[in-house]
Design a protein around this motif. Structure first.
Motif, mmCIF file in Angstrom:
data_model
loop_
_atom_site.group_PDB
_atom_site.id
_atom_site.type_symbol
_atom_site.label_atom_id
_atom_site.label_comp_id
_atom_site.label_asym_id
_atom_site.label_seq_id
_atom_site.Cartn_x
_atom_site.Cartn_y
_atom_site.Cartn_z
ATOM 1 N N HIS A 148 32.024 68.580 -20.588
ATOM 2 C CA HIS A 148 33.105 69.245 -19.856
ATOM 3 C C HIS A 148 32.972 70.757 -19.949
ATOM 4 O O HIS A 148 33.115 71.472 -18.951
ATOM 5 N N SER A 149 32.705 71.238 -21.152
ATOM 6 C CA SER A 149 32.669 72.694 -21.311
ATOM 7 C C SER A 149 31.431 73.268 -20.618
ATOM 8 O O SER A 149 31.486 74.353 -20.023
ATOM 9 N N GLU A 152 32.335 73.509 -17.009
ATOM 10 C CA GLU A 152 33.217 74.663 -16.751
ATOM 11 C C GLU A 152 32.390 75.927 -16.593
ATOM 12 O O GLU A 152 32.630 76.733 -15.694
ATOM 13 N N THR A 153 31.390 76.072 -17.474
ATOM 14 C CA THR A 153 30.508 77.252 -17.404
ATOM 15 C C THR A 153 29.710 77.232 -16.099
ATOM 16 O O THR A 153 29.583 78.250 -15.405
#
Ligand code: TMP
Length: 240
Positions: A148-149, A152-153
């Motif tokens: 997920h992170s 996001e990036t």
């Protein structure tokens, strides 16, 4: 300029070869003149394409790096090759669209050139055997392709790239209709923009006439392919 000794071929794709080097964590990308479309169904050669794609990619990577997007680009080595940081490629094609064209126009029954109220972000799973199917964030996380992170990036960098490239290209009289990005993980896990940004991977339309200055000329047998690639190079480098 660094000197790198070319070592083993680590990857050969439709438009590029990637070699390892004697330097730790550094690869050499070599661009080819060969072109394919429709997942390999159509094949050809566009003389000079490798040099255009190398030089355009390097210029745009440097521009994005200057605007805070970390990239794999190290330096241009010659007309058709560049030194880049070795990354593990995230198996996604990240597509940003500003104007309806190509597969979006076909899928939603839109006229090519139809205005979108805001930019669209799409992901496709990089898998030739499956025809690079479109996937969403849930598929990507569920399959373990990216976290997920990381996503996001990737989304943040993709929209930043859209803003920076759109403005820069407008200065060269080019409308950035849509484009595809690929990201990779460096050894420290950091997400870096990788691959290429060129007339092979973007839709570029002349702002005044709407003339296509990208690979659609090859995909759709429009003629003037080599000239269009050279025109992009001249417009970008003519800007200084
Ligand atoms: P599409 O409209 O065919 O989905 O393409 C969207 C953008 O992505 C377009 O600028 C071309 C680029 N693209 C690639 O770079 N590689 C591909 O394999 C595909 C399908 C599209």
């Amino acid at each position: 300029m660094g000197t790198y000794i070319k070592r083993e071929l680590v990857y050969e794709g439709k438009a590029k070869k990637v070699f390892g080097t004697d330097a730790d964590g550094v690869c050499i990308v070599e661009y080819k003149d060969e072109a394919t479309a429709g997942n390999g169904a159509k094949k050809g050669v566009i003389p000079g394409k490798g040099a255009v794609n190398n030089r355009v990619t390097n210029r745009l990577m440097r521009l994005l790096e200057g605007h805070g997007i970390p990239t794999h680009f190290i330096e241009e080595l010659d007309d058709v090759s560049a030194a880049v940081r070795r990354v593990e490629i995230v198996p996604l094609e990240t597509i940003v669209r500003n104007i309806a064209a190509g597969s979006l126009a076909a899928r939603l029954g839109l006229a090519e050139g139809a205005k979108l109220h805001s930019p669209v972000l799409e992901y496709c799973y990089k898998n030739d055997a499956l025809g690079d199917p479109m996937v969403n964030e849930y598929h990507i996380v569920a399959m373990g392709w990216a976290s997920h992170s990381e996503l996001e990036t990737i989304a943040e960098y993709s929209f930043m790239a859209n803003a920076v490239l759109g403005e820069y290209l407008r200065g060269a009289g080019i409308e950035l209709v849509d484009f595809k990005l690929e990201f990779g993980r460096a050894d420290d896990g950091k997400i870096l923009l990788a691959d290429e940004i060129s007339p092979d991977t973007c839709r570029f339309w002349d702002i005044k006439t709407g003339k296509k200055l990208d690979k659609d000329r090859f995909r759709r047998d429009l003629g003037g392919v080599e000239e269009a690639y050279n025109e992009v190079l001249e417009r970008l480098f003519g800007q200084g």
